[in-house]
Design a protein around this motif. Sequence first.
Motif, PDB file in Angstrom:
ATOM      1  N   UNK A  80     -29.104  36.249   1.198  1.00 21.90           N
ATOM      2  CA  UNK A  80     -27.772  35.699   1.447  1.00 21.90           C
ATOM      3  C   UNK A  80     -27.895  34.185   1.535  1.00 21.90           C
ATOM      4  N   UNK A  81     -26.861  33.482   1.090  1.00 23.29           N
ATOM      5  CA  UNK A  81     -26.895  32.028   1.096  1.00 23.29           C
ATOM      6  C   UNK A  81     -26.366  31.437   2.400  1.00 23.29           C
ATOM      7  N   UNK A  82     -25.742  32.268   3.249  1.00 23.02           N
ATOM      8  CA  UNK A  82     -25.109  31.764   4.462  1.00 23.02           C
ATOM      9  C   UNK A  82     -26.053  31.722   5.658  1.00 23.02           C
ATOM     10  N   UNK A  83     -26.079  30.607   6.365  1.00 25.81           N
ATOM     11  CA  UNK A  83     -26.949  30.446   7.527  1.00 25.81           C
ATOM     12  C   UNK A  83     -26.604  31.455   8.628  1.00 25.81           C
ATOM     13  N   UNK A  84     -25.333  31.555   8.984  1.00 26.17           N
ATOM     14  CA  UNK A  84     -24.938  32.458  10.063  1.00 26.17           C
ATOM     15  C   UNK A  84     -25.188  33.916   9.700  1.00 26.17           C
ATOM     16  N   UNK A  85     -24.925  34.276   8.459  1.00 23.12           N
ATOM     17  CA  UNK A  85     -25.165  35.654   8.041  1.00 23.12           C
ATOM     18  C   UNK A  85     -26.657  35.982   8.101  1.00 23.12           C
ATOM     19  N   UNK A  86     -27.496  35.050   7.678  1.00 24.36           N
ATOM     20  CA  UNK A  86     -28.933  35.303   7.728  1.00 24.36           C
ATOM     21  C   UNK A  86     -29.450  35.390   9.157  1.00 24.36           C
ATOM     22  N   UNK A  87     -28.923  34.570  10.039  1.00 25.22           N
ATOM     23  CA  UNK A  87     -29.301  34.659  11.452  1.00 25.22           C
ATOM     24  C   UNK A  87     -28.913  36.028  12.010  1.00 25.22           C
ATOM     25  N   UNK A  88     -27.725  36.492  11.638  1.00 28.28           N
ATOM     26  CA  UNK A  88     -27.299  37.821  12.079  1.00 28.28           C
ATOM     27  C   UNK A  88     -28.207  38.904  11.518  1.00 28.28           C
ATOM     28  N   UNK A  89     -28.544  38.799  10.237  1.00 19.58           N
ATOM     29  CA  UNK A  89     -29.392  39.809   9.612  1.00 19.58           C
ATOM     30  C   UNK A  89     -30.770  39.872  10.262  1.00 19.58           C
ATOM     31  N   UNK A  90     -31.315  38.726  10.628  1.00 21.57           N
ATOM     32  CA  UNK A  90     -32.612  38.703  11.309  1.00 21.57           C
ATOM     33  C   UNK A  90     -32.530  39.449  12.637  1.00 21.57           C
ATOM     34  N   UNK A  91     -31.459  39.232  13.385  1.00 24.70           N
ATOM     35  CA  UNK A  91     -31.258  39.952  14.646  1.00 24.70           C
ATOM     36  C   UNK A  91     -31.121  41.452  14.393  1.00 24.70           C
ATOM     37  N   UNK A  92     -30.375  41.800  13.348  1.00 25.29           N
ATOM     38  CA  UNK A  92     -30.143  43.216  13.032  1.00 25.29           C
ATOM     39  C   UNK A  92     -31.433  43.920  12.643  1.00 25.29           C
ATOM     40  N   UNK A  93     -32.233  43.269  11.822  1.00 21.39           N
ATOM     41  CA  UNK A  93     -33.508  43.860  11.382  1.00 21.39           C
ATOM     42  C   UNK A  93     -34.398  44.139  12.592  1.00 21.39           C
ATOM     43  N   UNK A  94     -34.440  43.198  13.522  1.00 20.65           N
ATOM     44  CA  UNK A  94     -35.258  43.377  14.727  1.00 20.65           C
ATOM     45  C   UNK A  94     -34.720  44.514  15.585  1.00 20.65           C
ATOM     46  N   UNK A  95     -33.416  44.537  15.809  1.00 20.91           N
ATOM     47  CA  UNK A  95     -32.828  45.559  16.679  1.00 20.91           C
ATOM     48  C   UNK A  95     -32.988  46.967  16.118  1.00 20.91           C
ATOM     49  N   UNK A  96     -33.058  47.082  14.800  1.00 15.00           N
ATOM     50  CA  UNK A  96     -33.208  48.395  14.163  1.00 15.00           C
ATOM     51  C   UNK A  96     -34.671  48.786  13.952  1.00 15.00           C
ATOM     52  N   UNK A  97     -35.576  47.910  14.356  1.00  9.58           N
ATOM     53  CA  UNK A  97     -36.997  48.228  14.221  1.00  9.58           C
ATOM     54  C   UNK A  97     -37.499  48.217  12.803  1.00  9.58           C
ATOM     55  N   UNK A  98     -36.898  47.378  11.957  1.00 10.60           N
ATOM     56  CA  UNK A  98     -37.256  47.351  10.543  1.00 10.60           C
ATOM     57  C   UNK A  98     -38.076  46.118  10.156  1.00 10.60           C
ATOM     58  N   UNK A  99     -38.489  45.359  11.147  1.00 11.31           N
ATOM     59  CA  UNK A  99     -39.140  44.084  10.867  1.00 11.31           C
ATOM     60  C   UNK A  99     -40.423  44.174  10.079  1.00 11.31           C
ATOM     61  N   UNK A 100     -41.074  45.343  10.071  1.00 10.55           N
ATOM     62  CA  UNK A 100     -42.334  45.460   9.340  1.00 10.55           C
ATOM     63  C   UNK A 100     -42.142  45.621   7.843  1.00 10.55           C
TER      64      UNK A 100
END
Length: 211
Positions: A80-100
Amino acid sequence: MTVPVPQAAVEGVLAVLAAAQERGFVGPGELAPHVAHAEGFAAAIADESPRLAIDLGSGGGLPGLVLAFCWPASRWMLVDAGKQRCEFLLEAVTSLGLGDRVQVRRGRAEELAREVAVRHKADVVVARAFGPPAVVAECAAGFLRAGGLLVVSEPPGADGGRWDHDDELALLGQRRRGTGAAGSYQVIEQVDPCPDRFPRRVGIPAKRPLF
């Protein structure tokens, strides 16, 4: 192998989508249909579970976050090109346990598709609301390996005619493979590696579309 989103993950996914909806990253309405629509991308290509998949214009995480559970052995790059959307996605990936196995990349697809680490490497690219067909096809082509698939969500009532440009798709090394789920998704095969001249510079695919 494609599997439904595990029940244990459903609540987490819905919570993430609710947060995305509050921030305007996901459209209004009930969230369950959004999940079902995301699962439809996997159904459109049956059991072809990818090793590496890329979600163009991931926004609030649709369809990429849902598909990461449908294809539990897959690795993902959410673009995604958006800063806020990417920040949200990083939080979402962590909360869902998908960071690996799920990476978030902020940037333009035209540029990211030229990085050696992902150029001609993806088995699947998905796009839900990234842009018109010519833009999606060109931006996806650089990511896809020969034999890889682009799966695009079609607007309600579309008959697939938006993709009636076989000669132009061939310039990108692509051809139409068909539709899935009663025409709700268009499937494009990357027959040959994308030529070096594609994708063109940032903004050019939209300003001067191939079709």
